[in-house]
Scaffold this motif. Structure first.
Motif, PDB file in Angstrom:
ATOM      1  N   CYS A   8       2.841  -3.000   8.164  1.00 31.93           N
ATOM      2  CA  CYS A   8       3.256  -3.167   6.772  1.00 31.93           C
ATOM      3  C   CYS A   8       3.218  -1.803   6.076  1.00 31.93           C
ATOM      4  CB  CYS A   8       2.303  -4.134   6.053  1.00 31.93           C
ATOM      5  SG  CYS A   8       2.550  -4.169   4.260  1.00 31.93           S
ATOM      6  N   CYS A  11       0.118  -2.016   3.251  1.00 32.05           N
ATOM      7  CA  CYS A  11      -1.303  -2.146   3.576  1.00 32.05           C
ATOM      8  C   CYS A  11      -1.628  -1.662   4.981  1.00 32.05           C
ATOM      9  CB  CYS A  11      -1.766  -3.600   3.420  1.00 32.05           C
ATOM     10  SG  CYS A  11      -1.024  -4.727   4.617  1.00 32.05           S
ATOM     11  N   CYS A  22       4.651  -9.604   3.666  1.00 36.34           N
ATOM     12  CA  CYS A  22       3.423  -9.298   4.405  1.00 36.34           C
ATOM     13  C   CYS A  22       2.408 -10.418   4.192  1.00 36.34           C
ATOM     14  CB  CYS A  22       2.855  -7.968   3.927  1.00 36.34           C
ATOM     15  SG  CYS A  22       1.282  -7.559   4.705  1.00 36.34           S
ATOM     16  N   HIS A  24      -0.704 -10.230   4.856  1.00 38.61           N
ATOM     17  CA  HIS A  24      -2.007  -9.648   4.514  1.00 38.61           C
ATOM     18  C   HIS A  24      -2.096  -9.277   3.030  1.00 38.61           C
ATOM     19  CE1 HIS A  24      -2.916  -9.523   8.777  1.00 38.61           C
ATOM     20  NE2 HIS A  24      -1.725  -8.970   8.968  1.00 38.61           N
ATOM     21  N   CYS A  25      -1.094  -8.544   2.552  1.00 38.05           N
ATOM     22  CA  CYS A  25      -1.178  -8.065   1.167  1.00 38.05           C
ATOM     23  C   CYS A  25      -0.189  -8.751   0.240  1.00 38.05           C
ATOM     24  CB  CYS A  25      -0.977  -6.556   1.108  1.00 38.05           C
ATOM     25  SG  CYS A  25       0.689  -6.037   1.511  1.00 38.05           S
TER      26      CYS A  25
END
Ligand SMILES: [Zn+2]
Length: 145
Positions: A8, A11, A22, A24-25
């Motif tokens: 990404c 992040c 993404c 995750h972020c």
């Protein structure tokens, strides 16, 4: 079979290469934000270029005025070619031949060189802007006015 992954850009976490967002972020990965930065950069560069070209144009117009002054000075030199004879005759208009001529020639040369050098540098800058635009030509897809 393992699926392709990428990092990404926001992040740094590993995500699917085909991911739209993404996990995750939560950032969207549709390049719109990156494109916005590039567009702003190109627009800023072009704005700087325009302003500096305007300044150079003004300097060059002044240079042309100075060149005209230089031509005028050459004419003045031609007319003063007979000065030595006049000096020997001790004519009373001699002092007027020594006022301000050398200064004008110096100003003409300085302005001409200054405008020329900045112009060369600015052409390089414009080539840089051209490169930015051509490298990101896919961004410019919104049609024309
Ligand atoms: Zn992320």
């Amino acid at each position: 079979m393992e699926e392709d992954t990428k990092r990404c850009p926001y992040c740094g976490e590993e995500i699917l290469a085909t991911a739209k967002k993404c996990k995750h972020c939560g950032e969207w990965l549709d390049n719109s934000r990156i494109q916005a930065c590039v567009i702003k950069k190109i627009a800023d560069c072009q704005r700087i270029s325009n302003i500096v070209w305007l300044i150079i144009a003004i300097i060059q117009i002044c240079s042309i005025i100075c060149i005209i002054a230089g031509v005028w000075n050459i004419i003045a030199v031609c007319s003063s070619w007979k000065l030595p004879k006049k000096i020997l005759r001790q004519d009373n208009d001699i002092p007027s031949y020594y006022e301000g001529i050398a200064g004008l020639i110096v100003i003409a040369i300085v302005n001409f060189l200054l405008g020329g050098l900045i112009g060369v540098i600015l052409v390089c800058f414009d080539f840089y802007i051209r490169g930015l635009v051509l490298d990101n030509r896919q961004i410019f897809n919104k049609g024309s006015v």
